[in-house]
Design an enzyme around this catalytic site. Structure first.
Site, PDB file in Angstrom:
ATOM      1  N   SER A 168      42.503  36.730  36.176  1.00  0.00           N
ATOM      2  CA  SER A 168      42.195  37.412  37.435  1.00  0.00           C
ATOM      3  C   SER A 168      41.465  36.583  38.476  1.00  0.00           C
ATOM      4  O   SER A 168      41.232  37.074  39.588  1.00  0.00           O
ATOM      5  CB  SER A 168      41.385  38.683  37.155  1.00  0.00           C
ATOM      6  N   LYS A 205      42.944  36.407  41.884  1.00  0.00           N
ATOM      7  CA  LYS A 205      42.689  37.374  42.959  1.00  0.00           C
ATOM      8  C   LYS A 205      41.865  36.804  44.108  1.00  0.00           C
ATOM      9  O   LYS A 205      41.786  37.412  45.182  1.00  0.00           O
ATOM     10  CB  LYS A 205      42.031  38.618  42.371  1.00  0.00           C
ATOM     11  N   SER A 235      38.279  44.176  39.906  1.00  0.00           N
ATOM     12  CA  SER A 235      39.471  43.453  39.429  1.00  0.00           C
ATOM     13  C   SER A 235      40.680  44.369  39.283  1.00  0.00           C
ATOM     14  O   SER A 235      41.459  44.252  38.329  1.00  0.00           O
ATOM     15  CB  SER A 235      39.168  42.761  38.091  1.00  0.00           C
ATOM     16  N   LYS A 265      34.385  35.492  40.999  1.00  0.00           N
ATOM     17  CA  LYS A 265      35.416  36.381  40.451  1.00  0.00           C
ATOM     18  C   LYS A 265      35.575  36.111  38.959  1.00  0.00           C
ATOM     19  O   LYS A 265      35.669  34.960  38.535  1.00  0.00           O
ATOM     20  CB  LYS A 265      36.749  36.157  41.174  1.00  0.00           C
TER      21      LYS A 265
END
Length: 378
Positions: free
Chosen positions: A60, A63, A115, A222
């Site tokens: 993720s 992202k 997320s 993140k």
């Protein structure tokens, strides 16, 4: 220049060059990650590295690219209609509903803090016109900013494609680029976000424990995880004027890895002002005396020992006495300052001629300044 090492002057015709080569620490250290990197956000200097160019699944942290493309779309205040495909996306979610209308900005917060894979799909369809169109934009942006060992196949990082990968180095480049955006920094550094979409009230609490509890100097980042990629993490931190970015891929102890790298970086490197904005003093040539200046500081992360080894070299155009008798004919940019450490270039800065507060010079001469701007990871 006041308070800084004296600059030597060389009166020669110069060729204007650009580019820096970040110095690299070869120390591996005690980190659990299979790939890890720590860089200075301003200069892009690599302060720590471990297998930074190895292509790996990234989960993720993908992202970050999805978020910055949404921010740059200029449509953050527009509403997005959620599709059936978006709500059927597997994995973590912010629990969107089909045909729900929600602000793109709210989706980006849900993407970065919680997320949400459903948010990623909805963003992709809105910004790119389709998931496929958005993936094209992702790879286009990756190529534009120098992510040479990256390929995106989706907007969320799920393990549904073999050709979805990046490297610790490339993800550092991406985070460095994204952190230039004020809106991205704001979202990435938010601990809790509350939004209301129709009858739905949602509260997003950031999954980044470095930001919320573990490391007080954290400014954003993140998280990521899939069964095949394992734990991935990108974060940013600030202390004593130094802004750092850390990336780990496949790291069983990612929180500890990032804290270790940040402590190493902040303990050993200082944001050092090598060149100061303003007038360049000590120029002995009568034509240039009291007439030269730089428009900005040159700040670079250096250890205490390195601060004594930094060298600056002043290169100037040879004055054309007849042509430049009329001061208006003197170019705006008349030279450069080259900064180096142990024979390796750290950067260059244009030197300006003071025309008494008047901007002069052709479009070409002004454009040359661009070659000295944008020092970073490349």
């Amino acid at each position: 220049m006041k308070g800084y090492k004296k600059i030597l002057c060389y009166m020669i015709v110069t060729i204007f060059l650009a580019g820096t080569f970040p110095l690299k620490s070869q120390a591996q250290g005690d980190v659990s990650a299979r790939s890890a990197i720590l860089i200075d956000q301003r200069s892009g200097r690599i302060l720590y590295e471990k297998d930074i160019h190895e292509k790996r699944r990234i989960a993720s942290i993908t992202k970050i690219m999805t978020a910055i493309l949404a921010v740059e779309s200029g449509e953050m205040n527009k509403k997005v209609k959620v599709s059936r495909e978006a709500i059927q996306t597997e994995g973590s979610a912010i629990y969107l509903e089909e045909n729900e209308k929600i602000l793109l900005e709210d989706l980006v917060y849900g993407l970065m803090l919680r997320s949400g894979n459903d948010a990623a799909e909805a963003i992709a369809e809105h910004v790119g016109g389709s998931k496929e169109g958005f993936v094209y934009l992702m790879n286009q942006k990756a190529a534009e900013i120098g992510m040479e060992n990256t390929e995106f196949a989706n907007p969320h990082g799920l393990d549904d494609h073999e050709n979805h990968y990046s490297t610790a180095y490339d993800m550092a480049i991406l985070m460095k680029y994204a952190m230039n955006s004020k809106k991205f920094r704001e979202i990435s550094g938010t601990k809790t976000y509350r939004t209301k979409s129709g009858a739905h009230v949602r509260v997003f609490k950031n999954k980044n424990k470095l930001l919320t509890s573990l490391y007080p100097h954290t400014t954003g980042g993140k998280t990521g995880y899939t069964k095949r990629a394992k734990r991935t993490l990108v974060s940013s931190a600030q202390k004593d004027g130094l802004d750092l970015i850390a990336v780990t891929i496949n790291a069983p102890s990612d929180w500890d890895d990032h804290i270790y790298m940040y402590n190493m970086g902040f303990d050993n490197y200082k944001a050092t002002k090598v060149v100061q904005e303003g007038e360049i003093e000590g120029v002995k040539n009568k034509f240039y005396e009291d007439k030269l200046y730089v428009k900005r500081d040159f700040i670079y992360p250096l250890t205490e020992k390195e601060q004594e080894k930094v060298k600056t070299k002043l290169t100037l155009l040879k004055p054309r006495k007849k042509e430049w008798k009329d001061e208006r004919n003197v170019p705006q940019i008349v030279g450069k300052i080259s900064i180096s450490l142990d024979g390796k270039a750290l950067g260059e800065m244009p030197i300006y001629y003071d025309h008494g507060g008047k901007e002069t010079g052709s479009f070409f001469e002004k454009a040359k300044e661009l070659f000295f701007i944008g020092q970073g990871v490349r």
